[in-house]
Design a protein around this motif. Structure first.
Motif, PDB file in Angstrom:
ATOM      1  N   THR A 220       0.865  -1.183   0.000  1.00  0.00           N
ATOM      2  CA  THR A 220       0.000   0.000   0.000  1.00  0.00           C
ATOM      3  C   THR A 220       0.900   1.231   0.000  1.00  0.00           C
ATOM      4  O   THR A 220       1.778   1.357   0.857  1.00  0.00           O
ATOM      5  N   LEU A 222       1.271   5.236   0.363  1.00  0.00           N
ATOM      6  CA  LEU A 222       0.647   6.460   0.862  1.00  0.00           C
ATOM      7  C   LEU A 222       1.602   7.605   0.559  1.00  0.00           C
ATOM      8  O   LEU A 222       2.803   7.496   0.840  1.00  0.00           O
ATOM      9  N   VAL A 248      -3.328   4.180   8.015  1.00  0.00           N
ATOM     10  CA  VAL A 248      -2.640   2.961   8.480  1.00  0.00           C
ATOM     11  C   VAL A 248      -3.341   2.389   9.708  1.00  0.00           C
ATOM     12  O   VAL A 248      -3.588   1.183   9.796  1.00  0.00           O
ATOM     13  N   PRO A 253      -2.748  -2.015   6.672  1.00  0.00           N
ATOM     14  CA  PRO A 253      -2.209  -2.714   5.509  1.00  0.00           C
ATOM     15  C   PRO A 253      -1.108  -3.693   5.928  1.00  0.00           C
ATOM     16  O   PRO A 253      -0.435  -3.495   6.948  1.00  0.00           O
ATOM     17  N   ALA A 256       3.396  -1.289   3.965  1.00  0.00           N
ATOM     18  CA  ALA A 256       3.116   0.099   3.599  1.00  0.00           C
ATOM     19  C   ALA A 256       4.401   0.846   3.255  1.00  0.00           C
ATOM     20  O   ALA A 256       5.460   0.598   3.849  1.00  0.00           O
ATOM     21  N   SER A 265       7.496   7.055   9.395  1.00  0.00           N
ATOM     22  CA  SER A 265       7.325   5.588   9.379  1.00  0.00           C
ATOM     23  C   SER A 265       7.782   4.993  10.705  1.00  0.00           C
ATOM     24  O   SER A 265       7.145   4.080  11.239  1.00  0.00           O
ATOM     25  N   THR A 275       1.830  -4.019  10.645  1.00  0.00           N
ATOM     26  CA  THR A 275       2.139  -3.541   9.289  1.00  0.00           C
ATOM     27  C   THR A 275       3.656  -3.497   9.130  1.00  0.00           C
ATOM     28  O   THR A 275       4.358  -3.009  10.021  1.00  0.00           O
ATOM     29  N   PHE A 277       6.717  -1.808   7.301  1.00  0.00           N
ATOM     30  CA  PHE A 277       6.976  -0.546   6.597  1.00  0.00           C
ATOM     31  C   PHE A 277       8.246  -0.643   5.768  1.00  0.00           C
ATOM     32  O   PHE A 277       9.293  -1.058   6.273  1.00  0.00           O
TER      33      PHE A 277
END
Ligand code: 13P
Ligand code: SF4
Length: 328
Positions: A220, A222, A248, A253, A256, A265, A275, A277
């Motif tokens: 995903t 962003l 988030v 997700p 990400a 992050s 998630t 990252f």
């Protein structure tokens, strides 16, 4: 590409107990964090921290965290005796505009912003002469002197709403050309742009993001609207820093990529543990001027403070107040 859903809360609930600092950093940071907590209580101070602050600040000494819009709103609501802005200079100026009677401490007054430096009050006057009667919307990433020349401010979280609210089919939008282009694609008005760029988001490229996509099919993406258009075209969600964080927390997700300053992050990863990252690291050198050491020094010495020239304060405050009245 979709817009990130509207941001629903101004702050993210943080669990300060998370062991999110590496052991060597924690050993060095802990006495600083404890000293800052004592000073905050002694001064009745509140620390407002932008989402780009390093985890030791964001998660361990901040009272309020958020994007530019949230920090402006919370600065207006604060009843602390002292405000500390853990962010860049334009954010401290906005806090001071909304709290003229209270000291606003800025731990390093050289923490600037390439967007704020891209335009001057004389530039805005020249644009007004070139486009008589066209309202001027200025991103909050500008100096108070520039804000004073404009009609209304906006942030990355409410730019479309502010532009749509104006009773004009043309607007001048300053100073970020990529945010202006993004807004122009989503409103029913002509948007006249300036050539400002964020030196951090400008570095991301479409091919770079497509490379990540090719490597991870469950990714995903962003992206902040200060990124170039070919980056935004690759994003599942485009929004302010707070809107990305909300996304988030809400959507959880699997994997990400936050196409923005990389401390964000780190901060979100400490909360959204399920998630993964990906972290292409692009640090904002201005945001990174704020440290635990200079926050402690500012609260100890009650300086440096940020002041706004009285000749521009009224006009700049009016532009911020108009934004806050329009909402997001
Ligand atoms: P946000 O308002 O989305 O937090 O953005 C501020 C900023 O400086 C982004 O680079
Ligand atoms: Fe300015 Fe870009 Fe840094 Fe944000 S990330 S403060 S827009 S230079």
């Amino acid at each position: 590409m979709t817009r990130c859903p509207p941001h629903t809360t101004d702050t993210v609930t943080l669990d300060a107990a998370q062991p999110d600092l590496p052991p060597d950093e924690a050993a060095e940071a802990t006495p600083r964090i404890e000293a800052i907590q004592r000073l905050k209580a002694r001064r009745n101070a509140v620390i407002l921290a932008h989402n780009y602050m390093a985890p030791a600040i964001y998660r361990h000494v901040a009272d309020i965290t958020g994007d530019s819009l949230a920090l402006a709103r919370r600065a207006a609501e604060s009843d602390a005796d002292v405000i500390v802005m853990a962010g860049v200079h334009f954010m401290a100026e906005t806090a001071k505009l909304l709290n003229p009677e209270r000291p606003v401490l800025m731990p390093d007054t050289n923490a600037g912003c390439s967007l704020a430096e891209s335009i001057t009050p004389a530039d805005v006057r020249a644009l007004r002469a070139q486009y008589p009667g066209v309202p001027v919307v200025t991103y909050v990433n500008t100096s108070a002197a520039v804000k004073a020349e404009t009609d209304v401010c906006c942030t990355s979280g409410n730019a479309e709403t502010v532009v749509e609210a104006l009773d004009s089919d043309r607007v001048i939008f300053l100073p970020d050309r990529f945010l202006a282009a993004h807004v122009a694609g989503r409103v029913s008005k002509e948007v006249i742009r300036w050539e400002g760029r964020c030196e951090v988001h400008d570095r991301f490229t479409g091919p770079q993001i497509r490379g990540y996509r090719a490597a991870f099919d469950d990714l995903t993406v962003l992206a902040h609207p200060e990124c170039p258009p070919d980056v935004l075209a690759e994003a599942d969600c485009v929004g302010s820093t707070a809107q990305m964080i909300d996304y988030v927390h809400r959507e959880r997700p699997v994997r990400a990529l936050m196409v923005t300053e990389c401390s964000m992050s780190d901060n979100v990863a400490a909360e959204a543990r399920d998630t993964e990252f990906l972290r292409p690291c692009t640090l904002c050198p201005h945001m990174k001027r704020i440290t635990l050491d200079n926050i402690e020094a500012a609260l100890t010495n009650m300086e440096p403070t940020v002041e706004v020239d009285p000749a521009v304060a009224e006009g700049a405050r009016a532009a911020v107040d108009r934004m806050l009245a329009i909402g997001r």
